[in-house]
Scaffold this active site. Structure first.
Site, PDB file in Angstrom:
ATOM      1  CD  GLU A  12      -2.769   1.054   2.523  1.00  0.00           C
ATOM      2  OE1 GLU A  12      -3.426  -0.004   2.619  1.00  0.00           O
ATOM      3  OE2 GLU A  12      -2.875   2.015   3.309  1.00  0.00           O
ATOM      4  CD  GLN A 170      -6.481  -0.306  10.806  1.00  0.00           C
ATOM      5  OE1 GLN A 170      -5.426  -0.346  10.171  1.00  0.00           O
ATOM      6  NE2 GLN A 170      -7.280   0.729  10.786  1.00  0.00           N
TER       7      GLN A 170
HETATM    8  P1  FAD Z   1     -17.756   0.032   7.341  1.00  0.00           P
HETATM    9  O1  FAD Z   1     -17.571  -1.323   6.798  1.00  0.00           O
HETATM   10  O2  FAD Z   1     -18.937   0.798   6.840  1.00  0.00           O
HETATM   11  O3  FAD Z   1     -17.942  -0.049   8.911  1.00  0.00           O
HETATM   12  C1  FAD Z   1     -16.958   0.056   9.891  1.00  0.00           C
HETATM   13  C2  FAD Z   1     -17.439  -0.658  11.149  1.00  0.00           C
HETATM   14  O4  FAD Z   1     -18.642  -0.082  11.630  1.00  0.00           O
HETATM   15  C3  FAD Z   1     -17.726  -2.120  10.896  1.00  0.00           C
HETATM   16  O5  FAD Z   1     -16.542  -2.885  11.035  1.00  0.00           O
HETATM   17  C4  FAD Z   1     -18.749  -2.415  11.963  1.00  0.00           C
HETATM   18  O6  FAD Z   1     -18.129  -2.686  13.179  1.00  0.00           O
HETATM   19  C5  FAD Z   1     -19.510  -1.094  12.101  1.00  0.00           C
HETATM   20  N1  FAD Z   1     -20.729  -1.066  11.253  1.00  0.00           N
HETATM   21  C6  FAD Z   1     -20.944  -0.239  10.198  1.00  0.00           C
HETATM   22  N2  FAD Z   1     -22.194  -0.442   9.697  1.00  0.00           N
HETATM   23  C7  FAD Z   1     -22.742  -1.407  10.440  1.00  0.00           C
HETATM   24  C8  FAD Z   1     -24.008  -2.052  10.432  1.00  0.00           C
HETATM   25  N3  FAD Z   1     -24.967  -1.752   9.544  1.00  0.00           N
HETATM   26  N4  FAD Z   1     -24.230  -3.006  11.348  1.00  0.00           N
HETATM   27  C9  FAD Z   1     -23.298  -3.329  12.261  1.00  0.00           C
HETATM   28  N5  FAD Z   1     -22.074  -2.756  12.319  1.00  0.00           N
HETATM   29  C10 FAD Z   1     -21.810  -1.796  11.440  1.00  0.00           C
HETATM   30  N6  FAD Z   1      -9.622   5.461   5.127  1.00  0.00           N
HETATM   31  C11 FAD Z   1      -9.470   6.460   4.245  1.00  0.00           C
HETATM   32  O7  FAD Z   1      -9.980   7.561   4.452  1.00  0.00           O
HETATM   33  N7  FAD Z   1      -8.755   6.278   3.084  1.00  0.00           N
HETATM   34  C12 FAD Z   1      -8.178   5.088   2.767  1.00  0.00           C
HETATM   35  O8  FAD Z   1      -7.563   4.941   1.714  1.00  0.00           O
HETATM   36  C13 FAD Z   1      -8.324   3.999   3.698  1.00  0.00           C
HETATM   37  N8  FAD Z   1      -7.796   2.783   3.446  1.00  0.00           N
HETATM   38  C14 FAD Z   1      -7.993   1.752   4.316  1.00  0.00           C
HETATM   39  C15 FAD Z   1      -7.472   0.481   4.015  1.00  0.00           C
HETATM   40  C16 FAD Z   1      -7.676  -0.590   4.881  1.00  0.00           C
HETATM   41  C17 FAD Z   1      -7.117  -1.964   4.515  1.00  0.00           C
HETATM   42  C18 FAD Z   1      -8.406  -0.399   6.095  1.00  0.00           C
HETATM   43  C19 FAD Z   1      -8.610  -1.550   7.044  1.00  0.00           C
HETATM   44  C20 FAD Z   1      -8.919   0.855   6.407  1.00  0.00           C
HETATM   45  C21 FAD Z   1      -8.735   1.930   5.530  1.00  0.00           C
HETATM   46  N9  FAD Z   1      -9.244   3.218   5.797  1.00  0.00           N
HETATM   47  C22 FAD Z   1      -9.076   4.242   4.895  1.00  0.00           C
HETATM   48  C23 FAD Z   1      -9.922   3.485   7.057  1.00  0.00           C
HETATM   49  C24 FAD Z   1     -11.451   3.327   6.974  1.00  0.00           C
HETATM   50  O9  FAD Z   1     -11.999   4.290   6.107  1.00  0.00           O
HETATM   51  C25 FAD Z   1     -12.004   3.493   8.393  1.00  0.00           C
HETATM   52  O10 FAD Z   1     -11.565   2.456   9.227  1.00  0.00           O
HETATM   53  C26 FAD Z   1     -13.497   3.709   8.514  1.00  0.00           C
HETATM   54  O11 FAD Z   1     -13.785   4.110   9.848  1.00  0.00           O
HETATM   55  C27 FAD Z   1     -14.329   2.460   8.278  1.00  0.00           C
HETATM   56  O12 FAD Z   1     -14.327   2.065   6.972  1.00  0.00           O
HETATM   57  P2  FAD Z   1     -15.016   0.643   6.597  1.00  0.00           P
HETATM   58  O13 FAD Z   1     -15.021   0.527   5.153  1.00  0.00           O
HETATM   59  O14 FAD Z   1     -14.421  -0.440   7.380  1.00  0.00           O
HETATM   60  O15 FAD Z   1     -16.501   0.935   7.151  1.00  0.00           O
END
Ligand code: FAD
Length: 285
Positions: A12, A170
Site C-alpha cells: 500500500e 486493519q
Molecule cells: P464500514 O464497513 O462501513 O464499517 C466500519 C465498522 O462499523 C464495521 O466494522 C462495523 O463494526 C460497524 N458497522 C458499520 N455499519 C454497520 C451495520 N450496519 N451493522 C453493524 N455494524 C456496522 N480510510 C481512508 O480515508 N482512506 C483510505 O484509503 C483507507 N484505506 C484503508 C485500508 C484498509 C485496509 C483499512 C482496514 C482501512 C482503511 N481506511 C481508509 C480506514 C477506513 O476508512 C475506516 O476504518 C473507517 O472508519 C471504516 O471504513 P469501513 O469501510 O471499514 O466501514
C-alpha cells in the site's frame, strides 16, 4: 514466480503531493515489484481535496504497467460522483477497488453524501458495474471502534464480504486476534480470503501518530519495549524481528496473504520479506 506463489502479497502507498513525489514512489514500486506482488494499492483521502492525487498516482502506476488497486471511500460523496470515479477507473483499465467508508474529519458529525457504510458502497458498485470490479473490503480483527458487539460486527462483515472478493485487515500486533476473528467469519460462511494488513515498525512516534489517525491499537507492552531503545537502529532491528515472527505465526496458521502498509518506503518492508525468506524471483534479482 515467488517461492510460494499461492501466497498473496500486496503493498500500500499513499499518494504523493506532486510529480517529484510520484517519480520517487515509482522507484520504490520498481524495487517492490521485483517480489511480484498481486497489486499496489493507493489510499484515498475521505472527503478531502486530495482525491486528485490518488487518481494521479493510480494513473502513474497503471501507465507503468503495474497492477493497481485504488482505495475508494464513500463518505460525503454523491452516487453520481462515485459513478464518475468508477467510470474513470474502468476507462483506464483498473479492475480492482478497495471499497471503504472513510471517516468524517474530527469535529464533523454530518455529511451530504449518499452512503453511510462500506456495505452500501459495495452494493452500489455491484449494482452498477456487475462483476467488472474485483472488490476488496476492510476487516477488523480487533474490532472497529464503531462495533457495538463482536457478534454484531462479524454479522455485518459477513454481509459485506458476501458481495466482495477479498478483504484486508486493519493492522494489529496480536496473531490470536486474527485467528479468532477469521474462525468466527468462517463459521458464519465467509469464504473470501482475509489478507493480513502488516504495519512495519521503524519509529515509535510515527507508529503512534498513524495509529491515532486510523484508530488502530498498539499494545502497551510494545510501546514500552520500543521506547526502551536508545537509538533508532535498535528500534528498526527489533521491528523487523518482531514483525517477521508475527508474519510467520500468521502464515503458519493459514493466513492467505500479507498486505504491507509501506508508508512509501522500501525498508523496512523489504527487510521483513527477506527475513521471512520471501525471495525475489531469480529473473528479477
Ligand atoms: P464500514 O464497513 O462501513 O464499517 C466500519 C465498522 O462499523 C464495521 O466494522 C462495523 O463494526 C460497524 N458497522 C458499520 N455499519 C454497520 C451495520 N450496519 N451493522 C453493524 N455494524 C456496522 N480510510 C481512508 O480515508 N482512506 C483510505 O484509503 C483507507 N484505506 C484503508 C485500508 C484498509 C485496509 C483499512 C482496514 C482501512 C482503511 N481506511 C481508509 C480506514 C477506513 O476508512 C475506516 O476504518 C473507517 O472508519 C471504516 O471504513 P469501513 O469501510 O471499514 O466501514
Amino acid at each position: 514466480m515467488r517461492q510460494d506463489d499461492t501466497m498473496h502479497l500486496s503493498f500500500e502507498f499513499f499518494p504523493p503531493a506532486d510529480q517529484a513525489g510520484r517519480d520517487r514512489l515509482i522507484t520504490v514500486a520498481q524495487k517492490l515489484a521485483s517480489y511480484q506482488p498481486n497489486y499496489f494499492s493507493v489510499t484515498f483521502g475521505a472527503g478531502g481535496g486530495k482525491q486528485q492525487k490518488t487518481f494521479d498516482m493510480v494513473q502513474t502506476l497503471n501507465a507503468a504497467d503495474y497492477q493497481v488497486m485504488p482505495h475508494l471511500t464513500c463518505i460525503g460523496l454523491k452516487r453520481e460522483e462515485i459513478a464518475e470515479i468508477l467510470s474513470f477507473y474502468r476507462s483506464i483499465g483498473v479492475k480492482r477497488i478497495l471499497a471503504i467508508r472513510g471517516d468524517l474529519p474530527p469535529g464533523v458529525d454530518h455529511h451530504d453524501g449518499d452512503f453511510n457504510s462500506a456495505y452500501e458502497l459495495v452494493e452500489f458498485i455491484r449494482n452498477t458495474t456487475s462483476d467488472y470490479f474485483h472488490i476488496v473490503v476492510a476487516a477488523y480483527p480487533e474490532m472497529h471502534p464503531d462495533a457495538k458487539t463482536v457478534e454484531h460486527a462479524v454479522d455485518y462483515f459477513c454481509r459485506k464480504a458476501a458481495l466482495a472478493d477479498e478483504a484486508i485487515t486493519q493492522y494489529f500486533f496480536n496473531a490470536d486476534a486474527y485467528h479468532f476473528y477469521r474462525n468466527l467469519c468462517h463459521k458464519k460462511g465467509v469464504d473470501i480470503p482475509i489478507h493480513v494488513g502488516i504495519m512495519p515498525i521503524s519509529d515509535l512516534e510515527k507508529l503512534l501518530r498513524f495509529s491515532k489517525v486510523c484508530q488502530a491499537e498498539v499494545p502497551r507492552w510494545l510501546v514500552k519495549k520500543l521506547s526502551s531503545y536508545q537509538d533508532q537502529e535498535s528500534v528498526v532491528q527489533f521491528g523487523v524481528e518482531f514483525i517477521t515472527h508475527f508474519c510467520e505465526k500468521l502464515l503458519a496458521n493459514d493466513a492467505p496473504g500479507l498486505h504491507f502498509y509501506t508508508l512509501n518506503q522500501i525498508a523496512p518492508t523489504c527487510d521483513i520479506l527477506e527475513s521471512l525468506n520471501i525471495k525475489i524471483p531469480v529473473a528479477n534479482a
